[in-house]
Design an enzyme around this catalytic site. Structure first.
Site, mmCIF file in Angstrom:
data_model
loop_
_atom_site.group_PDB
_atom_site.id
_atom_site.type_symbol
_atom_site.label_atom_id
_atom_site.label_comp_id
_atom_site.label_asym_id
_atom_site.label_seq_id
_atom_site.Cartn_x
_atom_site.Cartn_y
_atom_site.Cartn_z
ATOM 1 N N ASP A 1 -5.391 1.137 -4.753
ATOM 2 C CA ASP A 1 -5.590 0.928 -3.327
ATOM 3 C C ASP A 1 -4.772 -0.277 -2.851
ATOM 4 O OD1 ASP A 1 -7.297 1.655 -0.968
ATOM 5 O OD2 ASP A 1 -7.975 -0.407 -1.168
ATOM 6 N N GLU B 1 13.812 1.605 0.177
ATOM 7 C CA GLU B 1 14.264 0.552 -0.758
ATOM 8 C C GLU B 1 13.092 -0.315 -1.191
ATOM 9 O OE1 GLU B 1 15.855 1.033 2.316
ATOM 10 O OE2 GLU B 1 17.204 2.373 1.235
HETATM 11 C C1 NOJ Z 1 -6.839 2.329 1.762
HETATM 12 C C2 NOJ Z 1 -7.888 3.376 1.605
HETATM 13 O O1 NOJ Z 1 -7.285 4.634 1.446
HETATM 14 C C3 NOJ Z 1 -8.751 3.293 2.841
HETATM 15 O O2 NOJ Z 1 -9.634 4.372 2.933
HETATM 16 C C4 NOJ Z 1 -9.467 1.970 2.817
HETATM 17 O O3 NOJ Z 1 -10.215 1.831 4.013
HETATM 18 C C5 NOJ Z 1 -8.487 0.813 2.703
HETATM 19 N N1 NOJ Z 1 -7.463 1.056 1.728
HETATM 20 C C6 NOJ Z 1 -9.199 -0.463 2.339
HETATM 21 O O4 NOJ Z 1 -9.610 -0.430 0.998
#
Ligand code: NOJ
Length: 521
Positions: free
Chosen positions: A210, A277
């Protein structure tokens, strides 16, 4: 209990794998509380095997107060009771592996829940304490420190700083319940390594990381030149001091060293950056194995946009060891049926898009419900649960619309999703024809198209060569002989030479508008 696969035929199994994204709250409920869980997932594994997916990505199922539906993690090495427990996770892993499906899980390194023991200890310990050093606490600006330390906005709206009763402020790039960790602190890095090893030792096959472009912040935390027009998750460019900083690559190198000790495992990063890039920098041999390329997720339904999305994405990885990684929908963006116009039009285009996505070289991610042609659902205000809705002062509706529970069977809500009467987000009337059960026996359904595409895809390999195509069309050939034609010209076009393997719409001598065909040259 740990679970291991028989030695994989290739440690690089993931390079052309189809991953199925399980948004755990919405995939299948093994009980009656209306929230999806690990037991529900386990019960549906045979159906995923029939669909033909190679691997799962399971969204966060760790203990969480659910301020951001699991992306606020209170304990990265356990299971949230709403979703099950560690023993149930081990059963999911073992049964998936027995079906030949690999299991990857979400890793959320950038932030924790404000209920994690580390953060509650940091609040209790006070300014200047070692406990606060794991997070990004700062004094405020102005004579009484009443102004935030800098002007950073949160990606969910509002300021990225919250003041605590003793007067200090802490950083949260997302919701206030998601305080950012300070990765310059050795304990923070060591804890991430412990989490990686915890799950790898249990037998997981990899991680979706994430905010993989987060974690490192520009030294001194300078103000950002913020463009208020830029939307949720959109990249703010290399000058944004919150994201895509050079220091993040050291963290990925640490992660890679751990992964390399577990052959056959992999990472895929969620990396929103400003250019191909910048993306390639995350894909160096000692960093991420792969990263989502979101160009298909954001491209308009035009031949120019789609061709550029494919060509640029292939260029981005060409000089790296990573394969391309294609996504049409996920739990953060409007579903592609809806993006492409919704209704019959959206479905027709989504069918064609599936044949585009699944014919491209590299990895493909299918978001749960893509294989049914699920659209977004307009929810009433009172049903909205995404923190984006409140944080934006009710100006952005957030992501609930693309997170509706999956319809499995029957003719009324909750369509076999749960044995209970209600679901965590309401399911609409009129979905009887959308259920997996209704589609399974219909050779013309979206589900049948996906099954057949995944089956045929196993025989497809090699690079992509663009072929000459009529105006408004894209055509390419894979080295193994698959020829793909996508028609967005506004009129039927003649089929290329070859044996038709699969088409998103009825074909005779022509391929209709908004349709795609696979042929064997
Ligand atoms: C990206 C995740 O896909 C999303 O659902 C989340 O709210 C944020 N990161 C924060 O963790």
């Amino acid at each position: 209990m740990t679970s291991t696969l028989p030695a994989p035929a290739s440690p690089d199994w993931w390079r052309d794998a189809v991953f199925y994204q399980v948004y755990i709250r919405s995939f299948a409920d093994g009980g009656d509380d209306g929230v999806g869980d690990l037991a529900g997932l386990r019960a549906r594994l045979p159906e995923l095997a029939r669909l033909g997916v190679d691997a799962l990505w399971i969204n966060p199922f760790f203990p969480s107060p659910m301020a951001d539906h699991g992306y606020d993690v209170a304990d990265p090495r356990d299971v949230e009771p709403v979703f099950g427990d560690l023993a149930e996770f081990d059963r999911v892993l073992a049964e998936a592996h027995a079906l030949g499906i690999r299991v990857t899980i979400d890793l959320v390194p950038n932030h924790t829940s404000d209920q994690r023991d580390w953060f509650t200890a940091a609040l209790a310990a006070g300014p200047g304490s070692p406990e606060r050093a794991r997070y990004v606490f700062r004094d405020g600006q102005g004579p009484d420190g009443a102004q935030p330390p800098n002007n950073w906005p949160s990606i969910f709206g509002g300021p990225a700083w919250t003041r605590v009763p003793d007067g200090q402020w802490y950083l949260h790039l997302f919701a206030p319940e998601q305080p950012d960790l300070d990765f310059t602190h050795p304990e923070v890095l060591a804890d991430l390594e412990e989490t990686l090893r915890f799950w790898l030792d249990r037998g997981v096959d990899g991680f979706r990381i994430d905010v993989a472009h987060g974690m490192a912040k520009a030294p001194g935390l300078p103000d950002v030149a913020f463009d208020a027009e830029t939307g949720l998750f959109d990249d703010h460019g290399p000058d944004d001091p919150r994201l895509d900083q050079d220091g993040v690559h050291d963290i990925h190198r640490m992660v890679r060293r751990v992964m390399d000790a577990y052959p056959g495992t992999m990472t895929v990063g969620e990396v929103w950056v400003s250019s191909e890039e910048r993306l390639a920098r995350y894909l160096r041999a000692d960093e991420l194995h792969s990263a989502f390329n979101f160009r298909l997720l954001t491209a308009d339904w035009t031949p120019e946009d789609l061709r550029a999305a494919v060509a640029d994405s292939l260029d981005a990885v060409a000089a790296t060891p990573a394969p391309a990684c294609w996504v049409l929908s996920n739990h953060d963006r409007p579903r592609h049926v809806t993006r492409y116009g919704g209704g019959e039009l959206g479905t027709r285009r989504a069918r064609a898009a599936a044949l585009l996505q699944l014919a491209l070289p590299g990895m493909a991610f299918v978001y749960n419900g893509d294989e049914l042609g699920m659209p977004d659902v307009d929810l009433p205000d009172e049903a909205l649960t995404d923190p984006v809705w409140t944080r934006s002062g009710h100006t952005e509706r957030g992501r609930d619309a693309c997170r509706i529970p999956v319809p499995w069977s029957g003719s009324e809500p909750p369509y076999g999703f749960t044995t209970g009467a209600t679901t965590w987000l309401p399911m609409p009337e009129g979905w009887a024809g959308l259920t997996a059960q209704a589609q399974a026996g219909d050779p013309g359904s979206v589900l049948s198209l996906y099954r057949e595409a995944l089956r045929l895809r196993r025989g497809v390999s090699g690079g992509l060569t663009w072929l000459p195509a009529p105006e408004g069309c894209l055509a390419f050939r894979r080295d193994s002989g698959l020829v793909v034609l996508l028609n967005l010209s506004g009129a039927p076009v003649p089929l290329p030479e070859g044996r038709v393997l699969l088409a998103s719409a009825d074909v005779a001598d022509d391929l209709p508008h908004d349709a795609a065909v696979w042929l064997q040259a």
